[in-house]
Motif scaffolding. Structure first.
Motif, PDB file in Angstrom:
ATOM      1  N   VAL A  51       0.842  -1.202   0.000  1.00 15.87           N
ATOM      2  CA  VAL A  51       0.000   0.000   0.000  1.00 15.87           C
ATOM      3  C   VAL A  51       0.875   1.249   0.000  1.00 15.87           C
ATOM      4  O   VAL A  51       0.637   2.206  -0.746  1.00 15.87           O
ATOM      5  CB  VAL A  51      -0.941  -0.003   1.221  1.00 15.87           C
ATOM      6  CG1 VAL A  51      -1.649   1.342   1.357  1.00 15.87           C
ATOM      7  CG2 VAL A  51      -1.976  -1.122   1.096  1.00 15.87           C
ATOM      8  N   HIS A  52       1.922   1.246   0.812  1.00 12.37           N
ATOM      9  CA  HIS A  52       2.823   2.395   0.874  1.00 12.37           C
ATOM     10  C   HIS A  52       3.670   2.500  -0.399  1.00 12.37           C
ATOM     11  O   HIS A  52       3.940   3.604  -0.885  1.00 12.37           O
ATOM     12  CB  HIS A  52       3.713   2.305   2.112  1.00 12.37           C
ATOM     13  CG  HIS A  52       2.960   2.396   3.404  1.00 12.37           C
ATOM     14  ND1 HIS A  52       2.352   3.564   3.826  1.00 12.37           N
ATOM     15  CD2 HIS A  52       2.690   1.468   4.358  1.00 12.37           C
ATOM     16  CE1 HIS A  52       1.757   3.354   4.991  1.00 12.37           C
ATOM     17  NE2 HIS A  52       1.945   2.089   5.330  1.00 12.37           N
ATOM     18  N   ASP A  53       4.092   1.357  -0.935  1.00 11.57           N
ATOM     19  CA  ASP A  53       4.863   1.359  -2.184  1.00 11.57           C
ATOM     20  C   ASP A  53       4.082   2.040  -3.300  1.00 11.57           C
ATOM     21  O   ASP A  53       4.605   2.908  -4.015  1.00 11.57           O
ATOM     22  CB  ASP A  53       5.175  -0.081  -2.615  1.00 11.57           C
ATOM     23  CG  ASP A  53       6.269  -0.731  -1.786  1.00 11.57           C
ATOM     24  OD1 ASP A  53       7.010   0.002  -1.112  1.00 11.57           O
ATOM     25  OD2 ASP A  53       6.368  -1.966  -1.807  1.00 11.57           O
ATOM     26  N   LEU A  54       2.838   1.630  -3.465  1.00 19.42           N
ATOM     27  CA  LEU A  54       2.039   2.188  -4.560  1.00 19.42           C
ATOM     28  C   LEU A  54       1.594   3.612  -4.272  1.00 19.42           C
ATOM     29  O   LEU A  54       1.371   4.396  -5.201  1.00 19.42           O
ATOM     30  CB  LEU A  54       0.831   1.283  -4.838  1.00 19.42           C
ATOM     31  CG  LEU A  54       1.090   0.140  -5.834  1.00 19.42           C
ATOM     32  CD1 LEU A  54       1.421   0.704  -7.217  1.00 19.42           C
ATOM     33  CD2 LEU A  54       2.201  -0.796  -5.381  1.00 19.42           C
ATOM     34  N   GLY A  55       1.488   3.959  -2.985  1.00 20.78           N
ATOM     35  CA  GLY A  55       1.221   5.344  -2.638  1.00 20.78           C
ATOM     36  C   GLY A  55       2.384   6.233  -3.067  1.00 20.78           C
ATOM     37  O   GLY A  55       2.184   7.341  -3.568  1.00 20.78           O
ATOM     38  N   PHE A  56       3.611   5.731  -2.909  1.00 25.22           N
ATOM     39  CA  PHE A  56       4.801   6.453  -3.343  1.00 25.22           C
ATOM     40  C   PHE A  56       4.786   6.631  -4.860  1.00 25.22           C
ATOM     41  O   PHE A  56       5.090   7.706  -5.378  1.00 25.22           O
ATOM     42  CB  PHE A  56       6.042   5.661  -2.905  1.00 25.22           C
ATOM     43  CG  PHE A  56       7.351   6.220  -3.386  1.00 25.22           C
ATOM     44  CD1 PHE A  56       7.868   7.377  -2.835  1.00 25.22           C
ATOM     45  CD2 PHE A  56       8.069   5.572  -4.380  1.00 25.22           C
ATOM     46  CE1 PHE A  56       9.089   7.892  -3.267  1.00 25.22           C
ATOM     47  CE2 PHE A  56       9.281   6.070  -4.826  1.00 25.22           C
ATOM     48  CZ  PHE A  56       9.793   7.240  -4.259  1.00 25.22           C
ATOM     49  N   VAL A  57       4.393   5.587  -5.583  1.00 26.61           N
ATOM     50  CA  VAL A  57       4.325   5.645  -7.046  1.00 26.61           C
ATOM     51  C   VAL A  57       3.241   6.625  -7.491  1.00 26.61           C
ATOM     52  O   VAL A  57       3.440   7.421  -8.418  1.00 26.61           O
ATOM     53  CB  VAL A  57       4.042   4.246  -7.627  1.00 26.61           C
ATOM     54  CG1 VAL A  57       3.742   4.323  -9.118  1.00 26.61           C
ATOM     55  CG2 VAL A  57       5.228   3.315  -7.375  1.00 26.61           C
ATOM     56  N   ALA A  58       2.090   6.582  -6.839  1.00 26.47           N
ATOM     57  CA  ALA A  58       0.943   7.400  -7.250  1.00 26.47           C
ATOM     58  C   ALA A  58       1.182   8.886  -7.084  1.00 26.47           C
ATOM     59  O   ALA A  58       0.474   9.696  -7.686  1.00 26.47           O
ATOM     60  CB  ALA A  58      -0.308   6.979  -6.468  1.00 26.47           C
ATOM     61  N   ARG A  59       2.176   9.266  -6.285  1.00 20.44           N
ATOM     62  CA  ARG A  59       2.452  10.691  -6.094  1.00 20.44           C
ATOM     63  C   ARG A  59       3.011  11.344  -7.353  1.00 20.44           C
ATOM     64  O   ARG A  59       2.937  12.551  -7.501  1.00 20.44           O
ATOM     65  CB  ARG A  59       3.472  10.870  -4.954  1.00 20.44           C
ATOM     66  CG  ARG A  59       2.877  10.557  -3.592  1.00 20.44           C
ATOM     67  CD  ARG A  59       3.764  10.933  -2.427  1.00 20.44           C
ATOM     68  NE  ARG A  59       5.187  11.025  -2.717  1.00 20.44           N
ATOM     69  CZ  ARG A  59       6.131  10.662  -1.849  1.00 20.44           C
ATOM     70  NH1 ARG A  59       5.783  10.127  -0.698  1.00 20.44           N
ATOM     71  NH2 ARG A  59       7.399  10.818  -2.130  1.00 20.44           N
ATOM     72  N   ALA A  60       3.565  10.539  -8.266  1.00 20.06           N
ATOM     73  CA  ALA A  60       4.108  11.093  -9.511  1.00 20.06           C
ATOM     74  C   ALA A  60       2.980  11.680 -10.348  1.00 20.06           C
ATOM     75  O   ALA A  60       1.865  11.151 -10.377  1.00 20.06           O
ATOM     76  CB  ALA A  60       4.851  10.024 -10.292  1.00 20.06           C
ATOM     77  N   SER A  61       3.285  12.768 -11.044  1.00 18.49           N
ATOM     78  CA  SER A  61       2.242  13.477 -11.785  1.00 18.49           C
ATOM     79  C   SER A  61       1.970  12.919 -13.170  1.00 18.49           C
ATOM     80  O   SER A  61       0.943  13.218 -13.774  1.00 18.49           O
ATOM     81  CB  SER A  61       2.621  14.962 -11.905  1.00 18.49           C
ATOM     82  OG  SER A  61       3.860  15.098 -12.589  1.00 18.49           O
ATOM     83  N   ASP A  62       2.903  12.123 -13.718  1.00 10.23           N
ATOM     84  CA  ASP A  62       2.696  11.556 -15.053  1.00 10.23           C
ATOM     85  C   ASP A  62       3.149  10.105 -15.073  1.00 10.23           C
ATOM     86  O   ASP A  62       3.721   9.597 -14.107  1.00 10.23           O
ATOM     87  CB  ASP A  62       3.441  12.372 -16.124  1.00 10.23           C
ATOM     88  CG  ASP A  62       4.928  12.499 -15.826  1.00 10.23           C
ATOM     89  OD1 ASP A  62       5.519  11.523 -15.327  1.00 10.23           O
ATOM     90  OD2 ASP A  62       5.504  13.570 -16.086  1.00 10.23           O
ATOM     91  N   ASN A  63       2.863   9.418 -16.192  1.00 13.07           N
ATOM     92  CA  ASN A  63       3.155   7.991 -16.265  1.00 13.07           C
ATOM     93  C   ASN A  63       4.653   7.696 -16.210  1.00 13.07           C
ATOM     94  O   ASN A  63       5.078   6.708 -15.600  1.00 13.07           O
ATOM     95  CB  ASN A  63       2.548   7.402 -17.543  1.00 13.07           C
ATOM     96  CG  ASN A  63       1.033   7.355 -17.486  1.00 13.07           C
ATOM     97  OD1 ASN A  63       0.445   7.359 -16.401  1.00 13.07           O
ATOM     98  ND2 ASN A  63       0.385   7.329 -18.640  1.00 13.07           N
ATOM     99  N   GLU A  64       5.470   8.521 -16.864  1.00 13.63           N
ATOM    100  CA  GLU A  64       6.915   8.305 -16.806  1.00 13.63           C
ATOM    101  C   GLU A  64       7.413   8.450 -15.376  1.00 13.63           C
ATOM    102  O   GLU A  64       8.282   7.699 -14.926  1.00 13.63           O
ATOM    103  CB  GLU A  64       7.641   9.276 -17.734  1.00 13.63           C
ATOM    104  CG  GLU A  64       7.450   8.965 -19.200  1.00 13.63           C
ATOM    105  CD  GLU A  64       8.575   9.523 -20.063  1.00 13.63           C
ATOM    106  OE1 GLU A  64       9.612   9.915 -19.507  1.00 13.63           O
ATOM    107  OE2 GLU A  64       8.411   9.529 -21.293  1.00 13.63           O
ATOM    108  N   GLY A  65       6.874   9.409 -14.660  1.00 14.78           N
ATOM    109  CA  GLY A  65       7.253   9.590 -13.263  1.00 14.78           C
ATOM    110  C   GLY A  65       6.855   8.395 -12.415  1.00 14.78           C
ATOM    111  O   GLY A  65       7.581   7.998 -11.497  1.00 14.78           O
TER     112      GLY A  65
END
Length: 218
Positions: free
Chosen positions: A159-173
């Motif tokens: 859950v925390h891993d994907l929360g970290f990923v979801a903070r990126a503003s675009d797909n490359e991020g």
């Protein structure tokens, strides 16, 4: 910007940039003359992503090219792209007893079903987990208790891993964050786990006062 400026801004040598262009890892710049092209910040971002996929994720060139092709589609499947980008899980050597490995696979499938995990049918992680369970069996230890506790912890960490990923503003991020988070996150988790083990060992088995002190301000 010209290729020299792109090189300086992204921290990637010009010959390497030209190699990425030839390999299809970097989109061509806008031609301003037969031998000159102009690049922009999107190329800087893509170069940084490629470096992460190569240096941190250790992905092969062909895999990166395929991943970037998917990423550049009009409506990319972010879930699929992240799956392609994340570094492969490495298991232990396969058990010498096929029956043990078959039983381990059945245990993994039961765990997945009980928890309702949404996994692809050919997920390499299934094999990795089964090999570890089989290895426990081979050394005469039952991993049943650990398996459930680790699965609980893994769900919370994910859950925390994907929360970290979801903070990126675009797909490359998001891809960038997934790869960096997976590799560095594993190292962070291993180090924290070792610290917690030392703490629990001290509580459970005792420790001499002159060999342990709590961390605190200087």
């Amino acid at each position: 910007m010209r290729i020299a400026e792109l090189s300086q801004k992204a921290g990637v040598p010009v010959p390497t940039i030209k190699y990425y262009l030839r390999e299809g890892l970097l989109p061509a710049g806008e031609l301003t003359s037969p031998n000159q092209a102009r690049y922009d910040d999107r190329h800087v971002q893509r170069l940084r992503l490629v470096r992460v996929l190569l240096d941190v994720g250790r992905l092969p060139i062909a895999t990166i090219r395929d991943l970037l092709t998917k990423l550049d589609e009009p409506d990319p499947d972010v879930h699929e792209v992240l799956g392609r980008a994340l570094p492969a899980t490495t298991g232990v050597r396969e058990s010498s007893d096929p029956a043990v490995l078959v039983a381990a696979h059945e245990r993994v499938n039961t765990l997945i079903a009980q928890r309702g995990w949404l996994l692809s049918g050919d997920a390499g992680t299934r094999q990795a987990v089964a090999e570890v369970i089989a290895a426990f069996q081979q050394v005469g230890t039952d991993a049943e208790g650990l398996l459930e506790h680790y699965a609980d912890a893994a769900e919370r960490i994910a859950v925390h891993d994907l929360g970290f990923v979801a903070r990126a503003s675009d797909n490359e991020g998001k891809v960038h964050a997934a790869v960096v988070g997976a590799v560095l996150g594993n190292s962070l988790l291993a180090a924290l786990r070792r610290m917690a083990q030392e703490h629990e060992s001290a509580k459970m088995f005792g420790i001499r006062d002159d060999t342990c002190q709590a961390a605190g301000p200087d």
